[in-house]
Design a protein around this motif. Structure first.
Motif, PDB file in Angstrom:
ATOM      1  N   LYS A 114       0.811  -1.223   0.000  1.00 44.96           N
ATOM      2  CA  LYS A 114       0.000   0.000   0.000  1.00 44.96           C
ATOM      3  C   LYS A 114       0.846   1.276   0.000  1.00 44.96           C
ATOM      4  N   ALA A 115       2.143   1.149  -0.278  1.00 38.59           N
ATOM      5  CA  ALA A 115       3.039   2.300  -0.179  1.00 38.59           C
ATOM      6  C   ALA A 115       3.336   2.943  -1.524  1.00 38.59           C
ATOM      7  N   THR A 116       2.618   2.564  -2.574  1.00 44.64           N
ATOM      8  CA  THR A 116       2.843   3.118  -3.903  1.00 44.64           C
ATOM      9  C   THR A 116       1.529   3.606  -4.497  1.00 44.64           C
ATOM     10  N   LYS A 117       1.573   4.784  -5.116  1.00 39.68           N
ATOM     11  CA  LYS A 117       0.367   5.371  -5.703  1.00 39.68           C
ATOM     12  C   LYS A 117       0.071   4.800  -7.079  1.00 39.68           C
ATOM     13  N   TYR A 118       1.105   4.582  -7.882  1.00 34.84           N
ATOM     14  CA  TYR A 118       0.917   4.173  -9.266  1.00 34.84           C
ATOM     15  C   TYR A 118       1.388   2.743  -9.537  1.00 34.84           C
ATOM     16  N   GLY A 119       2.037   2.113  -8.568  1.00 36.14           N
ATOM     17  CA  GLY A 119       2.660   0.825  -8.819  1.00 36.14           C
ATOM     18  C   GLY A 119       2.001  -0.334  -8.096  1.00 36.14           C
ATOM     19  N   LYS A 120       2.678  -1.464  -8.149  1.00 30.48           N
ATOM     20  CA  LYS A 120       2.180  -2.694  -7.530  1.00 30.48           C
ATOM     21  C   LYS A 120       2.537  -2.758  -6.053  1.00 30.48           C
ATOM     22  N   ASP A 121       3.801  -2.460  -5.711  1.00 30.26           N
ATOM     23  CA  ASP A 121       4.234  -2.503  -4.322  1.00 30.26           C
ATOM     24  C   ASP A 121       5.608  -1.853  -4.196  1.00 30.26           C
ATOM     25  N   VAL A 122       5.993  -1.606  -2.960  1.00 29.76           N
ATOM     26  CA  VAL A 122       7.345  -1.175  -2.619  1.00 29.76           C
ATOM     27  C   VAL A 122       7.996  -2.307  -1.850  1.00 29.76           C
ATOM     28  N   THR A 123       9.220  -2.679  -2.230  1.00 27.03           N
ATOM     29  CA  THR A 123       9.941  -3.705  -1.491  1.00 27.03           C
ATOM     30  C   THR A 123      11.302  -3.162  -1.079  1.00 27.03           C
ATOM     31  N   MET A 124      11.722  -3.528   0.121  1.00 24.30           N
ATOM     32  CA  MET A 124      13.030  -3.155   0.634  1.00 24.30           C
ATOM     33  C   MET A 124      13.825  -4.415   0.908  1.00 24.30           C
ATOM     34  N   HIS A 125      15.012  -4.501   0.327  1.00 25.33           N
ATOM     35  CA  HIS A 125      15.876  -5.670   0.455  1.00 25.33           C
ATOM     36  C   HIS A 125      17.079  -5.308   1.313  1.00 25.33           C
ATOM     37  N   TYR A 126      17.386  -6.153   2.271  1.00 26.90           N
ATOM     38  CA  TYR A 126      18.577  -5.999   3.108  1.00 26.90           C
ATOM     39  C   TYR A 126      19.367  -7.301   3.007  1.00 26.90           C
ATOM     40  N   VAL A 127      20.580  -7.234   2.487  1.00 23.00           N
ATOM     41  CA  VAL A 127      21.430  -8.421   2.376  1.00 23.00           C
ATOM     42  C   VAL A 127      22.639  -8.199   3.282  1.00 23.00           C
ATOM     43  N   ILE A 128      22.824  -9.085   4.252  1.00 25.13           N
ATOM     44  CA  ILE A 128      23.873  -8.933   5.255  1.00 25.13           C
ATOM     45  C   ILE A 128      24.800 -10.139   5.166  1.00 25.13           C
ATOM     46  N   GLY A 129      26.087  -9.874   4.994  1.00 22.68           N
ATOM     47  CA  GLY A 129      27.088 -10.944   4.931  1.00 22.68           C
ATOM     48  C   GLY A 129      27.882 -11.009   6.222  1.00 22.68           C
ATOM     49  N   TYR A 130      28.352 -12.222   6.568  1.00 19.87           N
ATOM     50  CA  TYR A 130      29.015 -12.445   7.853  1.00 19.87           C
ATOM     51  C   TYR A 130      30.376 -13.103   7.682  1.00 19.87           C
ATOM     52  N   GLU A 131      31.260 -12.759   8.608  1.00 18.49           N
ATOM     53  CA  GLU A 131      32.503 -13.503   8.758  1.00 18.49           C
ATOM     54  C   GLU A 131      32.203 -14.818   9.481  1.00 18.49           C
ATOM     55  N   ASP A 132      33.188 -15.705   9.558  1.00 15.91           N
ATOM     56  CA  ASP A 132      32.983 -16.986  10.226  1.00 15.91           C
ATOM     57  C   ASP A 132      32.553 -16.813  11.681  1.00 15.91           C
ATOM     58  N   SER A 133      33.009 -15.745  12.315  1.00 13.31           N
ATOM     59  CA  SER A 133      32.695 -15.506  13.720  1.00 13.31           C
ATOM     60  C   SER A 133      31.270 -14.995  13.931  1.00 13.31           C
ATOM     61  N   GLY A 134      30.603 -14.593  12.847  1.00 14.52           N
ATOM     62  CA  GLY A 134      29.268 -14.004  12.959  1.00 14.52           C
ATOM     63  C   GLY A 134      29.278 -12.497  12.896  1.00 14.52           C
TER      64      GLY A 134
END
Length: 289
Positions: A114-134
């Protein structure tokens, strides 16, 4: 390098309270939302759980993860606070006995229909990478508006010059960092004008080709909005589709990617000089001339 990888997904999980974010009028209000998470396991993945056919320390219980994410969603929570809560749930469940951290990276995708006036949707992507320790060693973020409907005059055929026709536009903004440099990202409120600005730019045009329209729109978005929102630059991906152009295809489309990140631009062999000439120099035959 092995291409083998195991991952665990929870897709489009309904939230009990939604999140607060700008609506189509730019007012920050609670909205319905779904969240998807994808956990990419390091090393041999969940091989011991697969071999034994039972849950163990090599995997994450997706049912328990879903319960924890829903429980972490509080009334009045904004997008950033909720995503941080999801990240905490994931990292807690990925930390096993003897502090063994089993994740290579996680993707969190928040969808706001419901966050777009003219479109289908708004999506927010967060990609987080980790070291072996976390410990976090990289962070990538996307802001995406899908299927923005715009009416404009476009086309090379004579009949196309007589009236406007519908276009569909997909917009993606991307920014990334490495190690602990931190990541600058504009507020949701400041990004609320992105869709309106794109529609305003496209409606005012009357180009013949989608190629020129896409290039022009990307340049104008950068000059009129993105330079202010992202002083250190960002990646813009812009796709424009023309769904009424080909009778037996969903749509032809063109897509442009523009990278203005100051510390991450890569030049092809031979350097980054501007190409000779521009679109105005091209000689084309106009079907309606």
């Amino acid at each position: 390098m092995s291409l083998d990888e195991d991952s665990i997904h929870v897709e489009k999980l309904q939230l009990p309270h939604g999140v607060t974010a700008p609506d189509i009028w730019g007012q920050t209000k609670q909205q319905p939302a779904t969240v998807s998470v994808a956990l990419f396991l390091k090393g041999e993945g969940f091989h011991t759980a697969a071999n034994k056919d039972e849950l163990d320390q090599s995997t994450v219980h997706y049912g328990e993860l879903a319960k924890r994410i829903r429980a972490a969603n509080a009334a009045g929570q904004d997008v950033e606070d909720f995503v941080t809560a999801v990240q905490h749930c994931v990292e807690t469940m990925a930390t096993k006995a003897n502090n063994n951290f089993i994740l290579e990276r996680v993707a969190i995708i928040l969808l706001l229909p419901k966050a777009t006036k003219y479109g289908k949707d708004v999506t927010m992507h967060y990609v987080i990478g980790y070291e072996d320790s976390g410990k976090i060693d990289r962070f990538i973020r996307y802001h995406e508006i899908n299927e923005i409907k715009v009416m404009t005059l476009v086309g090379v055929n004579g009949y196309e010059r007589k009236a406007e026709q519908p276009l569909e536009v997909d917009l993606v903004l991307l920014r990334w960092v490495e190690k602990e440099k931190g990541i600058f990202w504009p507020s949701m409120q400041s990004l609320a004008g992105l869709e309106e600005k794109a529609v305003e730019i496209i409606r005012a045009t009357s180009f013949e080709t989608l190629e020129t329209l896409a290039d022009h729109t990307a340049k104008q978005l950068q000059e009129q909005l993105l330079e202010k929102l992202f002083p250190d630059g960002c990646m813009l991906r812009l796709k424009i589709s023309k769904p009424r152009a080909i009778a037996f295809a969903d749509a032809p489309a063109v897509e442009v990617s523009r990278n203005t990140i100051k510390d991450a631009r890569k030049c092809p062999p031979g350097g980054c000089e501007e190409p000779a000439g521009n679109v105005e120099d091209l000689k084309v035959v106009k079907p309606y001339a």
